[in-house]
Write an enzyme that holds these catalytic residues in place. Structure first.
Site, short mmCIF file in Angstrom:
data_model
loop_
_atom_site.label_atom_id
_atom_site.label_comp_id
_atom_site.label_asym_id
_atom_site.label_seq_id
_atom_site.Cartn_x
_atom_site.Cartn_y
_atom_site.Cartn_z
N SER A 99 0.81 -1.21 0.00
CA SER A 99 0.00 0.00 0.00
C SER A 99 0.84 1.27 0.00
CB SER A 99 -0.96 -0.04 1.19
OG SER A 99 -1.95 0.94 1.10
N ASP A 246 -6.00 2.24 -3.21
CA ASP A 246 -7.22 2.09 -2.39
C ASP A 246 -7.42 3.32 -1.51
OD1 ASP A 246 -5.19 1.69 -0.53
OD2 ASP A 246 -6.06 -0.14 0.33
#
Length: 446
Positions: A99, A246
């Protein structure tokens, strides 16, 4: 030893998360998913880190060794893996990404056949398999039982259509100038394509990944880069994604970063006015500002708080039948369109809100004032149980008596202690932050 943290398995690639561990974890997961197998296919995607090659090949080896067929789709956003796993009728999906972490780290996230992140019981079952060497040896296949692997490069089109379907059909982005910072990450292809196809004038920065520059002074972790470009190009809005897309950070036309709570608050009110906010409720985490909660209450919207992590947000959304939830860090979930935080869906919904309002981003995305809040991160050598730290309970009681909300917790993905203090009196907050920093440096030897 526990493998799973707040968001899958994560660590320093090649050391904490090496090829052997990835292969063994894939075998453990494959054995677990076979209990519910329907198609005997597992989807594997990744972001743009160099270590993704090592981990991807290890996962394929592990999955095929226990009989699974693997579909490899290369660099794609995490929410795309969630969507495509269900859309392509796979038994599970796996995303290789750390991430927002620097390129040296990597991680493995699992999704079930419905595109949902695994719950803690599922993760515990996979961990149990991982440490059961006899089971993994017994589950190895031979001959025709060994699985296959193939790479598909054109699935990006499915995800693009899905994203465009989340945008109102009566709208276009003609005459809208947008700056996109793709963080040299997983959205470097898909993000520009979506906005260009919807008619926007798109300026893209940090979209040349080389394996090492993901999140490096760019993207959602460094929105100041985007702010500068928005002002330079006189854009209407700017969107910065993190490495796996995300997460989203929004910058208005003045180059000012939009607070995550304010963004969710504006979107919640927009959805309520459209009749789309089911049960008039929103889910956010314990990190969200009290000013945000008071704003929602003023407009007849209830706030449900969850633990930190978008999978916990989603759990509460399901429990309370909410369609909007998120974290102030930029993970926003629209359950109408996604099973996890999706930066691109959030960006499109934000643009729709601005266009419907007829106002500028700076006006629409600043709907209330935040209470003073201070977040302190302290590196720790080990995560000593907070309840065992002598004197901490007394400190927390004194802070509460002083009219300040406190949240003290360990990061689920890093060796850090996170301290959040919030209240209407900023002087009191600063005093307590300094006192807690001294207290923890002494008790935890940070």
């Amino acid at each position: 030893m526990r493998l799973f943290g707040t968001d899958g398995v994560r660590g320093l690639a090649g050391k904490d998360l090496d090829a052997f561990m990835a292969m063994k974890l894939a075998m453990a997961a494959g054995v677990y998913f076979r209990k519910y197998a329907k198609t005997n296919k597992i989807l594997v995607g990744k972001d743009t880190r160099r270590s993704g090659y090592m981990i991807e090949n290890a996962l394929v080896s592990g999955l095929t060794s226990v009989g699974y067929n693997v579909i490899q789709i290369g660099p794609m956003p995490t929410p795309a893996i969630a969507f495509l796993t269900e859309d392509m009728r796979c038994d599970a999906g796996i995303m290789i990404s750390a991430s927002h972490n620097p390129y040296e780290d990597n991680g493995i996230k699992f999704f079930d056949a419905h595109g949902d992140k695994l719950n803690e019981a599922d993760e515990a079952a996979i961990e149990k398999n991982y440490f059961d060497t006899d089971l993994l040896i017994a589950e190895r296949k031979t001959g025709r039982g060994i699985g296959s692997s193939k790479r598909i490069d054109d699935v990006i089109g499915r995800y693009i259509v899905h994203l465009k379907n989340s945008f109102p059909t009566d709208m276009t982005l003609n005459n809208i100038r947008i700056v996109l910072d793709t963080a040299n990450g997983a959205a470097y292809k898909v993000a520009p394509t979506v906005f260009e196809e919807l008619g926007a004038d798109v300026i893209v920065i940090n979209n040349h990944p080389n394996g090492y520059n993901i999140n490096d002074n760019c993207g959602a972790m460094h929105p100041e880069v985007l702010s500068e470009k928005v002002r330079e190009y006189r854009a209407d809005i700017g969107f910065a994604f993190d490495g796996d897309a995300d997460r989203l950070v929004v910058v208005d036309e003045k180059g000012q970063q939009v607070d995550g709570d304010k963004l969710i608050g504006a979107l919640a009110l927009f959805m309520k006015e459209q009749g789309r906010l089911k049960n008039d409720c929103v889910v956010a985490t314990v990190m969200s500002n009290q000013g945000f909660e008071d704003f929602l209450k003023k407009h007849g919207i209830s706030l449900v708080r969850s633990n930190v992590g978008d999978k916990y947000v989603l759990e509460e959304m399901r429990k309370h039948h909410c369609v909007l939830g998120g974290e102030q860090s930029g993970h926003v979930i629209f359950s109408e369109y996604a099973k996890t935080g999706d930066g691109l869906v959030t960006a499109l919904q934000t643009i729709a809100l601005i266009l419907r309002s007829g106002k500028k981003a700076s006006e629409v995305l600043n709907p209330f004032e935040l209470y003073p809040q201070h977040l302190l991160n302290l590196k720790v050598a080990e995560k000593k149980p907070l309840e065992s730290i002598e004197g901490l309970a007394e400190k927390e009681a004194a802070i509460k008596a002083d009219g300040i909300r406190s949240l003290i917790r360990y990061s689920g993905t890093e060796n850090k202690l996170r301290i959040l203090l919030e209240g209407k009196n900023s002087k009191k907050i600063k005093k307590w932050v300094a006192e807690l920093e001294t207290f923890f440096k002494k008790t935890l030897n940070t």
